[in-house]
Motif scaffolding. Structure first.
Motif, short mmCIF file in Angstrom:
data_model
loop_
_atom_site.label_atom_id
_atom_site.label_comp_id
_atom_site.label_asym_id
_atom_site.label_seq_id
_atom_site.Cartn_x
_atom_site.Cartn_y
_atom_site.Cartn_z
N SER A 272 0.85 -1.20 0.00
CA SER A 272 0.00 0.00 0.00
C SER A 272 0.88 1.24 0.00
CB SER A 272 -0.91 0.03 1.23
OG SER A 272 -1.82 -1.06 1.21
N LYS A 273 0.42 2.26 -0.69
CA LYS A 273 1.11 3.55 -0.69
C LYS A 273 0.21 4.55 0.02
CE LYS A 273 5.09 5.07 -2.00
NZ LYS A 273 6.31 4.36 -1.62
N ILE A 274 0.80 5.27 0.97
CA ILE A 274 0.02 6.25 1.72
C ILE A 274 0.71 7.61 1.66
CG2 ILE A 274 -0.86 4.49 3.30
CD1 ILE A 274 1.02 5.63 5.43
N MET A 275 -0.06 8.62 1.96
CA MET A 275 0.47 9.98 2.08
C MET A 275 0.47 10.35 3.56
SD MET A 275 -1.17 13.47 0.42
CE MET A 275 -2.79 13.05 1.08
N ALA A 276 1.57 10.92 4.02
CA ALA A 276 1.69 11.29 5.44
C ALA A 276 2.06 12.77 5.55
CB ALA A 276 2.75 10.43 6.13
N TRP A 277 1.53 13.42 6.58
CA TRP A 277 1.85 14.82 6.82
C TRP A 277 1.81 15.12 8.31
CZ3 TRP A 277 -2.68 12.98 4.93
CH2 TRP A 277 -3.87 13.34 5.57
N HIS A 278 2.46 16.19 8.70
CA HIS A 278 2.59 16.58 10.10
C HIS A 278 1.44 17.48 10.50
CE1 HIS A 278 4.47 18.42 13.71
NE2 HIS A 278 5.16 17.29 13.77
N ASP A 279 1.15 17.50 11.80
CA ASP A 279 0.09 18.35 12.32
C ASP A 279 0.38 19.83 12.06
OD1 ASP A 279 -2.42 18.41 13.86
OD2 ASP A 279 -1.24 19.52 15.33
N ARG A 280 1.65 20.16 11.89
CA ARG A 280 2.06 21.55 11.65
C ARG A 280 1.34 22.15 10.43
NH1 ARG A 280 5.51 23.34 8.16
NH2 ARG A 280 6.14 21.22 7.64
N ALA A 281 1.10 21.34 9.40
CA ALA A 281 0.46 21.84 8.18
C ALA A 281 -0.92 21.23 7.95
CB ALA A 281 1.35 21.54 6.97
N ALA A 282 -1.47 20.63 8.98
CA ALA A 282 -2.73 19.89 8.82
C ALA A 282 -3.88 20.79 8.38
CB ALA A 282 -3.09 19.17 10.12
N HIS A 283 -3.92 22.05 8.84
CA HIS A 283 -5.08 22.91 8.57
C HIS A 283 -4.76 24.07 7.63
CE1 HIS A 283 -7.11 20.66 11.68
NE2 HIS A 283 -6.12 20.92 12.51
N HIS A 284 -3.60 24.03 7.02
CA HIS A 284 -3.23 25.08 6.08
C HIS A 284 -3.98 24.85 4.76
CE1 HIS A 284 -0.78 27.34 3.18
NE2 HIS A 284 -0.35 28.05 4.21
N LYS A 285 -4.72 25.88 4.29
CA LYS A 285 -5.58 25.72 3.12
C LYS A 285 -4.79 25.31 1.88
CE LYS A 285 -9.34 26.71 5.26
NZ LYS A 285 -10.32 25.64 5.55
N GLY A 286 -3.62 25.88 1.69
CA GLY A 286 -2.82 25.52 0.54
C GLY A 286 -2.37 24.08 0.58
N HIS A 287 -1.92 23.65 1.74
CA HIS A 287 -1.48 22.26 1.87
C HIS A 287 -2.66 21.29 1.76
CE1 HIS A 287 2.82 22.69 2.94
NE2 HIS A 287 2.44 23.89 3.34
N GLU A 288 -3.80 21.70 2.29
CA GLU A 288 -4.99 20.85 2.14
C GLU A 288 -5.33 20.65 0.67
OE1 GLU A 288 -8.04 22.79 4.37
OE2 GLU A 288 -7.48 21.84 6.27
N TRP A 289 -5.26 21.72 -0.10
CA TRP A 289 -5.56 21.64 -1.53
C TRP A 289 -4.56 20.72 -2.23
CZ3 TRP A 289 -3.13 22.78 -6.14
CH2 TRP A 289 -3.94 22.87 -7.27
N LEU A 290 -3.29 20.87 -1.92
CA LEU A 290 -2.25 20.06 -2.56
C LEU A 290 -2.40 18.58 -2.19
CD1 LEU A 290 0.70 22.54 -2.10
CD2 LEU A 290 -0.15 21.70 -4.29
N ARG A 291 -2.73 18.31 -0.93
CA ARG A 291 -2.92 16.91 -0.53
C ARG A 291 -4.11 16.28 -1.27
NH1 ARG A 291 -1.61 19.04 4.73
NH2 ARG A 291 -3.83 19.01 5.33
N GLU A 292 -5.18 17.06 -1.43
CA GLU A 292 -6.33 16.54 -2.16
C GLU A 292 -5.97 16.25 -3.61
OE1 GLU A 292 -9.29 15.54 -1.19
OE2 GLU A 292 -8.64 15.90 0.87
N ARG A 293 -5.12 17.09 -4.20
CA ARG A 293 -4.71 16.84 -5.58
C ARG A 293 -3.82 15.61 -5.68
NH1 ARG A 293 -8.18 19.56 -5.47
NH2 ARG A 293 -8.83 21.29 -6.80
N LEU A 294 -2.99 15.39 -4.70
CA LEU A 294 -2.17 14.17 -4.70
C LEU A 294 -3.06 12.93 -4.63
CD1 LEU A 294 0.81 15.15 -2.37
CD2 LEU A 294 1.01 14.19 -4.68
N VAL A 295 -4.08 12.98 -3.81
CA VAL A 295 -5.03 11.86 -3.70
C VAL A 295 -5.75 11.65 -5.03
CG1 VAL A 295 -7.16 11.04 -2.61
CG2 VAL A 295 -5.36 12.08 -1.23
N SER A 296 -6.21 12.73 -5.63
CA SER A 296 -6.93 12.64 -6.89
C SER A 296 -6.07 12.04 -7.99
CB SER A 296 -7.41 14.04 -7.31
OG SER A 296 -8.06 14.01 -8.56
N VAL A 297 -4.81 12.48 -8.06
CA VAL A 297 -3.89 11.96 -9.06
C VAL A 297 -3.63 10.48 -8.84
CG1 VAL A 297 -1.48 12.01 -9.79
CG2 VAL A 297 -2.77 14.14 -9.64
#
Length: 303
Positions: A272-297
């Motif tokens: 399995s491949k997963i995406m991981a991120w730190h709580d430091r950027a958990a609620h940043h709107k830009g990072h949220e958008w980028l993570r969603e795009r990674l999931v979509s891709v």
């Protein structure tokens, strides 16, 4: 403003701003939704903080002192800046100039980052992406210090302190040159598979044993690994010009010209491949958008 401002809370500054606008304790109290005694008490604290009367009684309301008039502009500026800070964070990908730091193996670089960058160039051309190698020993510290924003990992290699999201499940296929004697066969028998010379990818380098060998050992069989390389990126080129066979993750076989993909003749556990991120950027709107795009891709880039 003098150092006494350090002891003034924002509610007092808001009261001072309204008093300067209204020139009346009564009207200021109504605007602040407070009682008149409460506003009078705030004015007393303001006078103590700034060591100035600030307002004097007049026939109609109150008049600001020269010191209060000096404070009017800076106070409005401070409140405006604080108001901007407290506004909901906005993010426009088309205008963003942020930088995303991604830790990824060369497999994830090919399977996820390549299609992600193609998507990003269309929707957010100003965003820069820095890809760094995955180092399990330093990854936690890299997240904490902001050196890594997102890591593409497997569940087994992910620190438990990180947020995670599943990207996809990967399976293995056999890859060989279209000129290989077995390239025309729809399938490989186990005997044919074991009789070939193989190439594998060893992350640390120099290892001639991998997950395929473990699966073979479980059924009492072996193969000969003639080549061990430390990167998936060079493997297709090697297979094109040799008679070697390799077992590789299926997503690496997308748009691989000059090669043939066949199913393995035995069950080889995928990963399995997963995406991981730190709580430091958990609620940043830009990072949220980028993570969603990674999931979509990851969801759409399927063989």
């Amino acid at each position: 403003m003098n150092n006494y401002l350090l002891n003034v809370d924002l509610n007092l500054l808001k009261a001072l701003d309204v008093l300067l606008d209204e020139r009346s304790v009564t009207r200021a109290a109504e605007r602040l939704c407070l009682t008149q005694p409460a506003v009078s008490g705030m004015l007393t604290r303001l006078r103590e903080s700034f060591d100035d009367p600030l307002f004097i009684r007049a026939q109609r309301g109150i008049l600001p002192t020269l010191r209060a008039l000096e404070l009017a502009g800076p106070v409005k500026a401070i409140l405006a800046e604080v108001g901007e800070l407290l506004q909901p964070q906005q993010f426009d990908p088309a205008l963003s100039q942020m930088t995303l730091h991604v830790a990824a193996t060369d497999y994830a670089l090919s399977a996820v980052i390549v299609p992600f960058i193609a998507h990003l160039r269309r929707e957010a051309p100003g965003i820069r992406v820095a890809v760094v190698p995955v180092n399990s020993e330093t990854l936690s510290g890299q997240f904490e210090h902001g050196e890594v924003d997102v890591a593409l990992l497997t569940p087994e290699t992910t620190p438990t302190t990180l947020h995670t999201r599943q990207l996809f499940d990967e399976e293995y296929i056999c890859l060989l040159s279209e000129n290989h004697p077995l390239a025309g066969s729809p399938t490989l028998s186990l005997d044919e598979f074991c009789a070939q010379d193989h190439a594998l990818v060893s992350w640390p380098g120099g290892n001639f044993h991998g997950v395929t060998d473990q699966a073979l050992a479980a059924i009492g069989r072996t193969r000969r690994v003639a080549l061990s390389v430390c990167s998936f990126l060079v493997l297709p080129e090697i297979l094109r010009v040799t008679d070697l066979v390799s077992v590789v993750p299926k997503r690496l076989a997308i748009d691989t010209t000059g090669l043939v993909m066949l199913p393995p003749p035995l069950v080889i556990p995928g990963f399995s491949k997963i995406m991981a991120w730190h709580d430091r950027a958990a609620h940043h709107k830009g990072h949220e958008w980028l993570r969603e795009r990674l999931v979509s891709v990851a969801e759409t880039a399927v063989c």
